[in-house]
Design a protein around this motif. Structure first.
Motif, PDB file in Angstrom:
ATOM      1  N   TRP A   1      88.361  61.783  43.774  1.00 30.39           N
ATOM      2  CA  TRP A   1      87.710  61.835  42.469  1.00 30.39           C
ATOM      3  C   TRP A   1      86.692  62.966  42.418  1.00 30.39           C
ATOM      4  O   TRP A   1      86.601  63.700  41.439  1.00 30.39           O
ATOM      5  N   LEU A   2      85.945  63.069  43.524  1.00 31.68           N
ATOM      6  CA  LEU A   2      84.925  64.118  43.575  1.00 31.68           C
ATOM      7  C   LEU A   2      85.575  65.507  43.606  1.00 31.68           C
ATOM      8  O   LEU A   2      85.084  66.453  42.974  1.00 31.68           O
ATOM      9  N   LEU A   3      86.687  65.605  44.329  1.00 29.88           N
ATOM     10  CA  LEU A   3      87.411  66.884  44.378  1.00 29.88           C
ATOM     11  C   LEU A   3      87.884  67.280  42.977  1.00 29.88           C
ATOM     12  O   LEU A   3      87.772  68.437  42.556  1.00 29.88           O
ATOM     13  N   LEU A   4      88.385  66.273  42.255  1.00 32.05           N
ATOM     14  CA  LEU A   4      88.861  66.508  40.885  1.00 32.05           C
ATOM     15  C   LEU A   4      87.720  67.002  39.991  1.00 32.05           C
ATOM     16  O   LEU A   4      87.845  68.023  39.293  1.00 32.05           O
ATOM     17  N   VAL A   5      86.601  66.305  40.063  1.00 28.30           N
ATOM     18  CA  VAL A   5      85.441  66.670  39.224  1.00 28.30           C
ATOM     19  C   VAL A   5      84.925  68.058  39.616  1.00 28.30           C
ATOM     20  O   VAL A   5      84.648  68.905  38.747  1.00 28.30           O
ATOM     21  N   ALA A   6      84.805  68.303  40.920  1.00 26.46           N
ATOM     22  CA  ALA A   6      84.285  69.600  41.390  1.00 26.46           C
ATOM     23  C   ALA A   6      85.191  70.749  40.936  1.00 26.46           C
ATOM     24  O   ALA A   6      84.715  71.796  40.485  1.00 26.46           O
ATOM     25  N   THR A   7      86.519  70.537  41.020  1.00 23.89           N
ATOM     26  CA  THR A   7      87.452  71.599  40.614  1.00 23.89           C
ATOM     27  C   THR A   7      87.358  71.857  39.115  1.00 23.89           C
ATOM     28  O   THR A   7      87.321  73.016  38.679  1.00 23.89           O
ATOM     29  N   ILE A   8      87.284  70.769  38.317  1.00 26.00           N
ATOM     30  CA  ILE A   8      87.200  70.923  36.854  1.00 26.00           C
ATOM     31  C   ILE A   8      85.927  71.687  36.474  1.00 26.00           C
ATOM     32  O   ILE A   8      85.970  72.653  35.700  1.00 26.00           O
TER      33      ILE A   8
ATOM     34  N   LEU B   1      79.995  74.808  44.991  1.00 26.16           N
ATOM     35  CA  LEU B   1      80.521  74.795  46.370  1.00 26.16           C
ATOM     36  C   LEU B   1      79.964  73.593  47.144  1.00 26.16           C
ATOM     37  O   LEU B   1      80.674  72.967  47.923  1.00 26.16           O
ATOM     38  N   LYS B   2      78.700  73.285  46.895  1.00 22.24           N
ATOM     39  CA  LYS B   2      78.073  72.138  47.569  1.00 22.24           C
ATOM     40  C   LYS B   2      78.818  70.839  47.198  1.00 22.24           C
ATOM     41  O   LYS B   2      79.089  70.002  48.050  1.00 22.24           O
ATOM     42  N   LEU B   3      79.153  70.735  45.907  1.00 22.26           N
ATOM     43  CA  LEU B   3      79.890  69.556  45.433  1.00 22.26           C
ATOM     44  C   LEU B   3      81.296  69.515  46.047  1.00 22.26           C
ATOM     45  O   LEU B   3      81.782  68.468  46.462  1.00 22.26           O
ATOM     46  N   MET B   4      81.906  70.702  46.094  1.00 20.01           N
ATOM     47  CA  MET B   4      83.257  70.815  46.669  1.00 20.01           C
ATOM     48  C   MET B   4      83.233  70.415  48.152  1.00 20.01           C
ATOM     49  O   MET B   4      84.092  69.659  48.616  1.00 20.01           O
TER      50      MET B   4
ATOM     51  N   GLY C   1      81.135  68.517  49.515  1.00 21.52           N
ATOM     52  CA  GLY C   1      80.865  67.082  49.533  1.00 21.52           C
ATOM     53  C   GLY C   1      82.138  66.255  49.393  1.00 21.52           C
ATOM     54  O   GLY C   1      82.245  65.173  49.962  1.00 21.52           O
ATOM     55  N   ALA C   2      83.096  66.774  48.632  1.00 25.26           N
ATOM     56  CA  ALA C   2      84.357  66.054  48.447  1.00 25.26           C
ATOM     57  C   ALA C   2      85.124  65.926  49.771  1.00 25.26           C
ATOM     58  O   ALA C   2      85.918  65.007  49.951  1.00 25.26           O
TER      59      ALA C   2
ATOM     60  N   HIS D   1      83.444  66.506  53.060  1.00 28.98           N
ATOM     61  CA  HIS D   1      82.593  66.108  54.188  1.00 28.98           C
ATOM     62  C   HIS D   1      81.695  64.918  53.893  1.00 28.98           C
ATOM     63  O   HIS D   1      80.966  64.459  54.771  1.00 28.98           O
ATOM     64  N   GLY D   2      81.699  64.487  52.629  1.00 28.60           N
ATOM     65  CA  GLY D   2      80.803  63.386  52.258  1.00 28.60           C
ATOM     66  C   GLY D   2      79.488  63.917  51.702  1.00 28.60           C
ATOM     67  O   GLY D   2      79.008  64.977  52.110  1.00 28.60           O
ATOM     68  N   ILE D   3      78.939  63.184  50.739  1.00 31.87           N
ATOM     69  CA  ILE D   3      77.703  63.598  50.074  1.00 31.87           C
ATOM     70  C   ILE D   3      77.062  62.357  49.487  1.00 31.87           C
ATOM     71  O   ILE D   3      77.772  61.399  49.124  1.00 31.87           O
ATOM     72  N   SER D   4      75.722  62.337  49.422  1.00 32.46           N
ATOM     73  CA  SER D   4      75.050  61.129  48.919  1.00 32.46           C
ATOM     74  C   SER D   4      75.301  60.951  47.412  1.00 32.46           C
ATOM     75  O   SER D   4      75.558  61.935  46.698  1.00 32.46           O
ATOM     76  N   GLY D   5      75.210  59.712  46.963  1.00 30.95           N
ATOM     77  CA  GLY D   5      75.450  59.401  45.553  1.00 30.95           C
ATOM     78  C   GLY D   5      74.464  60.109  44.640  1.00 30.95           C
ATOM     79  O   GLY D   5      74.825  60.629  43.585  1.00 30.95           O
ATOM     80  N   PHE D   6      73.190  60.162  45.078  1.00 26.95           N
ATOM     81  CA  PHE D   6      72.153  60.802  44.266  1.00 26.95           C
ATOM     82  C   PHE D   6      72.454  62.297  44.103  1.00 26.95           C
ATOM     83  O   PHE D   6      72.377  62.845  43.001  1.00 26.95           O
TER      84      PHE D   6
END
Lengths: 230, 235
Positions: A119-126, A185-188, A190-191, A193-198
């Motif tokens: 989901w995060l990968l999808l959002v980061a790419t969009i 890139l940080k969000l990407m 995170g998709a 390697h993992g990233i905090s919810g905040f």
């Protein structure tokens, strides 16, 4: 409804012009390369590839698309058609984002990377694709040839890509996240390697706001400098 | 004489148009970037990760040569596409220059630059094992590659957007310079058909007469077929 029709027309145009075919070939090429990488290198290379190619493809193609439509008189028709400028631009952004998302998901899926937040990968790419396509529309203003457009993208690319090295980590490097490409890139990363919810929420809201601002700027620039050529 | 006059006019046009000047100087920027990477990144990788880049230098040189000549080919291809859209190429084709003359003029200009940048690239990287003959051959083959890419875009694309799709796809050809690294027989076999493979192989085995002969043949076939296709299609 107008927007949906515009998006479908753009997808048909992109299919006809081989966007999907060329990205299928590029995906296979990346998969061959990635299949030879050790897992520790793959964990860095995979997000970087997804960020640097599929997510940025809008910037590469949008210049040619607008120049061609300008040459064919499509933009003149746009002025008298019910389709709003914002819908025309959104249609371009959405249709190119679909190519980005499909390529990004395919590269990641077939790389067999173990821990992916899809989901995060999808959002980061969009969000990344939106930023670069909208940027491309603004860069396009005043360009008459593809060569001019390609040259004008170089400083913008340097401005957006070089700060990404800040993620390697050095004193005060965290401040670079204010640059949209670094945040993307940080969000990407995170998709994968993992990233905090905040942090995810903050980055998504920030990148969404940047997309909104760029859309407003792109609409103004497009109307003033591309359609009416002030 | 017509060719020389047009060549002079092209030079004038490029000097007057800062964008064209910058685009044609872009390969120099690439050479500088790679030299900086060699200067800073190679010792960093050796010291920090224990990764020795030296065995891979031949691939780096092949990559730089291919990127430079490919870039010039793409610029030339788009220049010709723009001229076709503006009906300038049609205009030039009915002058004494002719269709082939127009094509030769555009391709020779970019290919000459490609030779110069290839020589600069090889000189900057100070590749020690290359005999003088191989340096000249690599420069000439780089020029051929520029012409091949320019022709592929110009004759293959009907419009600017297809040109961009072609350019994007043609960038993947560079992969064929590295296929030996993947040790996949089918991929190596497939690579034989593409010029980048042979350019890379000449750098690795500069003394092999067989490699040199096959490299020249592959480049000549590509160029010959594309020129034939162009002249038939435009006729």
């Amino acid at each position: 409804m107008r927007l949906l029709h515009a998006v479908l027309a753009d997808i048909r145009f992109q299919l006809k012009h081989g966007f999907y075919l060329v990205y299928a070939i590029i995906t296979v090429m990346y998969l061959i390369i990635l299949s030879f990488l050790a897992e520790n290198i793959l964990s860095v290379a995979l997000p970087l590839i997804v960020f640097s190619d599929p997510s940025v493809l809008g910037l590469f193609f949008i210049g040619g698309i607008i120049l061609m439509e300008k040459g064919q008189g499509v933009l003149m028709v746009l002025v008298v058609s019910p389709l709003r400028t914002s819908e025309y631009i959104l249609s371009k952004v959405l249709s190119l984002t679909i190519v980005s998302v499909l390529a990004a998901l395919a590269i990641t899926w077939f790389s067999n990377y173990p821990t992916v937040n899809w989901w995060l990968l999808l959002v980061a790419t969009i969000l990344t694709s939106g930023i670069f396509t909208l940027l491309g529309i603004m860069i396009n203003a005043g360009c008459n040839t593809v060569n001019q457009y390609m040259l004008r993208t170089i400083p913008y690319m340097l401005l957006f890509i070089l700060p990404c090295f800040a993620l390697l980590g050095f004193p005060y490097s965290e401040f670079f996240v204010i640059i949209p490409s670094v945040a993307a890139l940080k969000l990407m990363l995170g998709a994968y390697h993992g990233i905090s919810g905040f942090e995810t929420a903050a980055l998504v809201i920030y990148l969404f706001a940047i997309n909104y601002i760029l859309l407003k700027l792109a609409v103004t620039t497009f109307e003033k400098r591309i359609v009416y050529q002030d | 004489m017509i060719q020389i006059t047009l060549f002079k006019n092209d030079l004038k046009q490029i000097v007057r148009d800062p964008i064209m000047t910058l685009l044609l100087l872009a390969p120099l920027l690439l050479i500088v970037v790679f030299e900086l990477l060699e200067f800073f990144l190679v010792p960093y990788l050796a010291a920090e990760v224990g990764f020795d880049m030296t065995p891979w230098f031949s691939y780096v040189l092949a990559f730089v040569l291919l990127m430079n000549s490919g870039m010039l080919g793409i610029v030339t291809g788009f220049m010709m596409l723009d001229e076709r859209d503006g009906n300038i190429s049609q205009l030039l084709e009915v002058t004494p220059l002719g269709r082939i003359g127009y094509l030769a003029n555009r391709l020779i200009f970019a290919s000459t630059l490609s030779i110069i940048y290839a020589l600069i690239g090889i000189a900057v990287f100070k590749w020690p094992n290359l005999p003088f003959f191989s340096i000249i051959l690599l420069s000439v083959l780089s020029a051929f590659y520029t012409a091949i890419i320019g022709l592929l875009i110009f004759s293959g694309a009907e419009d600017k957007v297809k040109g961009l799709t072609f350019a994007k796809g043609l960038n993947t050809l560079v992969l064929f310079a590295f296929t030996d690294l993947f040790a996949l027989p089918w991929l190596t076999f497939l690579s034989w058909v593409f010029p980048p493979y042979w350019l890379s192989l000449i750098i690795k085995t500069p003394q092999s007469l067989l490699v040199i002969t096959l490299a020249i043949i592959v480049h000549m076939i590509w160029l010959g077929v594309l020129i034939f296709r162009y002249s038939k299609r435009e006729a």
